[in-house]
Design a protein around this motif. Sequence first.
Motif, PDB file in Angstrom:
ATOM      1  N   ASP A 246       0.778  -1.130  -0.080  1.00 17.88           N
ATOM      2  CA  ASP A 246       0.000   0.098  -0.058  1.00 17.88           C
ATOM      3  C   ASP A 246       0.823   1.385  -0.232  1.00 17.88           C
ATOM      4  N   GLU A 247       0.817   2.204  -1.074  1.00 21.98           N
ATOM      5  CA  GLU A 247       1.771   3.234  -1.180  1.00 21.98           C
ATOM      6  C   GLU A 247       1.501   4.324  -0.139  1.00 21.98           C
ATOM      7  N   GLU A 248       0.288   4.255   0.405  1.00 25.87           N
ATOM      8  CA  GLU A 248       0.036   5.797   1.399  1.00 25.87           C
ATOM      9  C   GLU A 248       0.468   5.149   2.678  1.00 25.87           C
ATOM     10  N   ILE A 249       0.318   3.836   2.894  1.00 23.59           N
ATOM     11  CA  ILE A 249       0.653   3.323   4.376  1.00 23.59           C
ATOM     12  C   ILE A 249       2.325   3.177   4.283  1.00 23.59           C
ATOM     13  N   ARG A 250       2.807   2.902   3.097  1.00 19.35           N
ATOM     14  CA  ARG A 250       4.545   3.046   3.123  1.00 19.35           C
ATOM     15  C   ARG A 250       4.767   4.511   3.272  1.00 19.35           C
ATOM     16  N   SER A 251       4.154   5.553   2.479  1.00 21.32           N
ATOM     17  CA  SER A 251       4.512   6.670   2.873  1.00 21.32           C
ATOM     18  C   SER A 251       4.368   7.088   4.312  1.00 21.32           C
ATOM     19  N   ARG A 252       3.249   6.925   4.987  1.00 23.73           N
ATOM     20  CA  ARG A 252       3.090   7.291   6.319  1.00 23.73           C
ATOM     21  C   ARG A 252       4.020   6.569   7.235  1.00 23.73           C
ATOM     22  N   THR A 253       4.455   5.512   7.110  1.00 27.89           N
ATOM     23  CA  THR A 253       5.405   4.644   7.842  1.00 27.89           C
ATOM     24  C   THR A 253       6.669   5.322   7.336  1.00 27.89           C
ATOM     25  N   LYS A 254       6.976   5.743   6.370  1.00 31.93           N
ATOM     26  CA  LYS A 254       8.307   6.264   6.280  1.00 31.93           C
ATOM     27  C   LYS A 254       8.333   7.676   6.960  1.00 31.93           C
ATOM     28  N   GLN A 255       7.304   8.266   6.905  1.00 31.76           N
ATOM     29  CA  GLN A 255       7.223   9.677   7.547  1.00 31.76           C
ATOM     30  C   GLN A 255       7.467   9.467   9.066  1.00 31.76           C
ATOM     31  N   LEU A 256       6.988   8.331   9.732  1.00 27.32           N
ATOM     32  CA  LEU A 256       7.202   8.040  11.038  1.00 27.32           C
ATOM     33  C   LEU A 256       8.455   7.664  11.358  1.00 27.32           C
ATOM     34  N   TYR A 257       9.389   6.936  10.801  1.00 19.94           N
ATOM     35  CA  TYR A 257      10.376   6.610  10.891  1.00 19.94           C
ATOM     36  C   TYR A 257      11.540   7.831  10.570  1.00 19.94           C
ATOM     37  N   ALA A 258      11.111   8.593   9.683  1.00 16.30           N
ATOM     38  CA  ALA A 258      11.963   9.951   9.537  1.00 16.30           C
ATOM     39  C   ALA A 258      11.859  10.823  10.736  1.00 16.30           C
ATOM     40  N   LYS A 259      10.766  10.892  11.666  1.00 12.06           N
ATOM     41  CA  LYS A 259      10.727  11.596  12.899  1.00 12.06           C
ATOM     42  C   LYS A 259      11.443  11.256  13.861  1.00 12.06           C
ATOM     43  N   ILE A 260      11.613   9.643  13.959  1.00 11.89           N
ATOM     44  CA  ILE A 260      12.087   9.030  15.115  1.00 11.89           C
ATOM     45  C   ILE A 260      13.757   9.289  14.648  1.00 11.89           C
ATOM     46  N   LEU A 261      14.062   9.180  13.480  1.00 16.14           N
ATOM     47  CA  LEU A 261      15.508   9.216  13.138  1.00 16.14           C
ATOM     48  C   LEU A 261      16.003  10.740  13.408  1.00 16.14           C
ATOM     49  N   SER A 262      15.184  11.503  13.083  1.00 15.36           N
ATOM     50  CA  SER A 262      15.340  13.150  13.372  1.00 15.36           C
ATOM     51  C   SER A 262      15.712  13.296  14.698  1.00 15.36           C
ATOM     52  N   LEU A 263      14.853  12.896  15.482  1.00 17.63           N
ATOM     53  CA  LEU A 263      15.139  12.831  16.997  1.00 17.63           C
ATOM     54  C   LEU A 263      16.602  12.315  17.571  1.00 17.63           C
ATOM     55  N   PHE A 264      16.870  11.210  17.124  1.00 19.10           N
ATOM     56  CA  PHE A 264      18.248  10.697  17.353  1.00 19.10           C
ATOM     57  C   PHE A 264      19.257  11.426  16.890  1.00 19.10           C
ATOM     58  N   GLU A 265      19.123  12.016  15.616  1.00 22.70           N
ATOM     59  CA  GLU A 265      19.967  12.842  15.028  1.00 22.70           C
ATOM     60  C   GLU A 265      20.142  14.000  16.041  1.00 22.70           C
ATOM     61  N   LYS A 266      19.301  14.575  16.384  1.00 24.91           N
ATOM     62  CA  LYS A 266      19.294  15.755  17.486  1.00 24.91           C
ATOM     63  C   LYS A 266      20.096  15.426  18.479  1.00 24.91           C
ATOM     64  N   VAL A 267      19.819  14.353  19.216  1.00 19.94           N
ATOM     65  CA  VAL A 267      20.590  13.701  20.255  1.00 19.94           C
ATOM     66  C   VAL A 267      22.079  13.603  19.863  1.00 19.94           C
ATOM     67  N   ILE A 268      22.255  13.037  18.999  1.00 22.37           N
ATOM     68  CA  ILE A 268      23.836  12.789  18.287  1.00 22.37           C
ATOM     69  C   ILE A 268      24.377  14.237  18.254  1.00 22.37           C
ATOM     70  N   GLN A 269      23.827  15.219  17.506  1.00 25.33           N
ATOM     71  CA  GLN A 269      24.290  16.535  17.340  1.00 25.33           C
ATOM     72  C   GLN A 269      24.438  17.176  18.622  1.00 25.33           C
ATOM     73  N   LYS A 270      23.882  17.029  19.460  1.00 26.98           N
ATOM     74  CA  LYS A 270      24.046  17.598  20.695  1.00 26.98           C
ATOM     75  C   LYS A 270      25.087  17.031  21.288  1.00 26.98           C
ATOM     76  N   GLY A 271      25.355  15.679  21.348  1.00 29.88           N
ATOM     77  CA  GLY A 271      26.631  15.012  22.160  1.00 29.88           C
ATOM     78  C   GLY A 271      27.653  15.430  21.383  1.00 29.88           C
ATOM     79  N   ILE A 272      27.680  15.718  19.950  1.00 24.15           N
ATOM     80  CA  ILE A 272      29.109  16.296  19.396  1.00 24.15           C
ATOM     81  C   ILE A 272      29.254  17.667  19.869  1.00 24.15           C
ATOM     82  N   SER A 273      28.170  18.387  19.930  1.00 27.50           N
ATOM     83  CA  SER A 273      28.542  19.869  20.186  1.00 27.50           C
ATOM     84  C   SER A 273      28.847  19.914  21.609  1.00 27.50           C
ATOM     85  N   ASP A 274      28.350  19.271  22.493  1.00 25.30           N
ATOM     86  CA  ASP A 274      28.711  19.311  23.940  1.00 25.30           C
ATOM     87  C   ASP A 274      30.226  18.619  24.191  1.00 25.30           C
TER      88      ASP A 274
END
Length: 204
Positions: free
Chosen positions: A116-144
């Motif tokens: 299902d293309e719409e479910i795939r798109s929605r699921t991809k958005q879900l994981y993109a948000k999760i990955l973005s949060l982890f990226e922020k934590v990593i970037q914080k660790g690097i900056s600090d």
Amino acid sequence: MAANKSKEERQHQILEAALEVFVKKGYSETRMSDIVDKSGLSKGAIYHYYNSKRDLFLSLIDHWETHTFPDFYSKDDEKSASEILRGFVSEIIDTFQNRKYVFLAELEFWALSNRDEEIRSRTKQLYAKILSLFEKVIQKGISDGEFDIIDPKKSALVIMTSLQGVIWFTIFEHQDFTVEEYLNDVMDQMILGFKQPLKKLELK
């Protein structure tokens, strides 16, 4: 305000019931009548909010994100990156102990994403948000200065895929260690790796 709250509570009741039914029976075998029975609400009440099983499933993806992966970065931004990541592991463990079935929902998301293309798109958005949060934590660790200079995107993917090992424990029993030991040890190993200086090979 009371009406809005009542609406939100009712939708939450429907989605939690749907989550359990989809995990137990699978998307293809689930009927709206199953969700009616599980929720304790009338058929009319459910169709008032959701036109079909597919419409309900799409809404369930957002519901899963909100209630399984909260914005752990914003609420813990005064803590170190390591503390934030360990706190997130504690939340996963708590969810596993109280609502283990939510992790099995990911298997349904993955399965339907292939068809299902719409479910795939929605699921991809879900994981993109999760990955973005982890990226922020990593970037914080690097900056600090807590973490070495590493690739935040790759590191975020390593974190997410490693923690998804929790799904194994929802399906199979493991005799050698518990889910708590697995998640805590894996996170400790990742944090140690993020902190270690990069070893550069000298090409001769």
